[in-house]
Write an enzyme that holds these catalytic residues in place. Structure first.
Site, PDB file in Angstrom:
ATOM      1  CE  LYS A 109    -140.866  17.871  47.600  1.00  0.00           C
ATOM      2  NZ  LYS A 109    -140.039  17.765  46.414  1.00  0.00           N
ATOM      3  CB  VAL A 132    -134.123   8.252  43.888  1.00  0.00           C
ATOM      4  CG1 VAL A 132    -132.963   8.209  44.878  1.00  0.00           C
ATOM      5  CG2 VAL A 132    -134.480   9.696  43.568  1.00  0.00           C
TER       6      VAL A 132
END
Length: 366
Positions: free
Chosen positions: A32, A136
């Site tokens: 990440k 989202v």
């Protein structure tokens, strides 16, 4: 891209990705990355930071040790620019545009549905608060509205709004498409509340879809929701999760409920249609969440403990399998050749999609 992203948060995100891939049985790592900057800054400023980051990690990108993708504060175009500045090809076939936010939201709904069934609650008519109305959260709001759940509160970086009678999701989606996070300032039929207060509303389902650690030891005792189904990574600290479990709040593991993004992206890359992807999620993820809840009840432990143990074991098994000499076999070379042909458009899309659906279904077999 966030102004206050730091190493601790990125480490936590990397671990969450490792758990996610392990849970799904996908033979990928969990890297990440974060770029410190204002996601709402001018394009010139954003690109300056993206270019510097891309150039700094160019060796990793060229060797395909690390492959970046969109997350909070970044877009598909940002990633394409980053790769271009690093001297890495970023054509459409190398980096397809995805609806990862939508598919992430789809598994959040699957989690909420299974948890609601587990506690004897139906999604239609249930009250929901969504922390974070981004890619989202907004997709999640639309999906929940479609099944007649009542969205009573949302938040963005500009604040939060609350209406116990329910918010007009269509209007929220229109306003956010036009004005981004300012949707909470432009929506009229609601009361402004503090962002932290949204987490403590007496709702059936709380969906954290913003930053990490928003639910912590300091507020876990005041969480009034019955179910937590997250779209964000690491929204609940370990200490808070223990407090919630002791209080009887059903908190689903975030790396399970938000796994739709990586699943959807992999299937999109293989040319699967949207309806195939959502059908796959319903068929494969929902039953596994149901099993996880039943097993957690049987062992009298938080669902995360069971899911994390399973994910880490599977991740280790995949690493060991990848290290074996026979992995360099003709079958592996054939697989690579097949995907190379797909990227060049020389294989029928339907065939590639079918192969990927079958492969992921086998990966998910426990």
């Amino acid at each position: 891209m966030m102004p206050d992203i730091d190493e601790a948060e990125v480490r936590g995100l990397a671990r969450a990705m490792t758990l996610k891939y392990g849970f799904l049985g996908m033979a990928l790592g969990g890297a990440k990355a974060g770029v410190r900057g204002d996601p709402e800054a001018s394009q010139r400023e954003r690109r300056r930071r993206l270019a510097a980051f891309g150039q700094a990690i160019a060796p990793l990108l060229s060797a395909r040790v690390y492959t970046p993708a969109t997350d909070m504060g970044t877009t598909d175009e940002d990633i394409r620019y980053l790769l271009r500045m690093a001297g890495v090809p970023a054509g459409g076939k190398r980096l397809p545009r995805t609806r990862s936010g939508y598919y992430t939201a789809f598994t959040v709904v699957s989690g909420a549905e299974q948890a609601a069934r587990h506690v004897g609650l139906g999604l239609p008519g249930s009250t929901v608060a969504i922390e974070g109305w981004g890619k989202v959260g907004s997709a999640l709001g639309g999906l929940l509205a479609d099944v007649k759940a009542r969205i009573v509160a949302i938040s963005t970086s500009h604040g939060a709004i609350f209406n116990p009678q329910g918010l007009d999701v269509r209007q929220l989606l229109r306003l956010s498409a036009e004005s981004g996070g300012r949707v909470v300032e432009l929506y009229d039929d609601a009361r402004r509340i503090e962002r932290s207060a949204l987490l403590e509303l007496a709702v059936d389902i709380l969906c954290p879809c913003a930053r990490h650690n928003s639910i912590h030891a300091g507020n876990a005792g005041r969480i009034a929701a019955r179910i937590i189904s997250a779209g964000a990574n690491n929204p609940v600290t370990a200490q808070a999760e223990h407090i919630l479990f002791e209080r009887g709040v059903l908190c689903l593991p975030d790396f399970v409920t938000n796994c739709g993004g990586v699943l959807g992206s992999a299937l999109e890359a293989a040319s699967a249609r949207s309806e195939q992807i959502t059908a796959f999620i319903e068929r494969e993820i929902g039953p596994r969440i149901s099993w996880l809840l039943d097993e957690a009840d049987r062992q009298q432990t938080p669902p995360r403990y069971i899911a994390a143990s399973l994910a880490l074991r599977r991740s280790e098994e995949m690493q060991q399998h990848a290290a074996r000499p026979q992995r360099r076999s003709a079958l592996r070379r054939l697989t690579r050749a097949r995907w190379a042909l797909h990227r060049r458009g020389w294989l029928p899309r339907r065939l590639t999609a079918t192969m990927m659906l079958d492969r992921l279904s086998k990966s998910l077999a426990w």
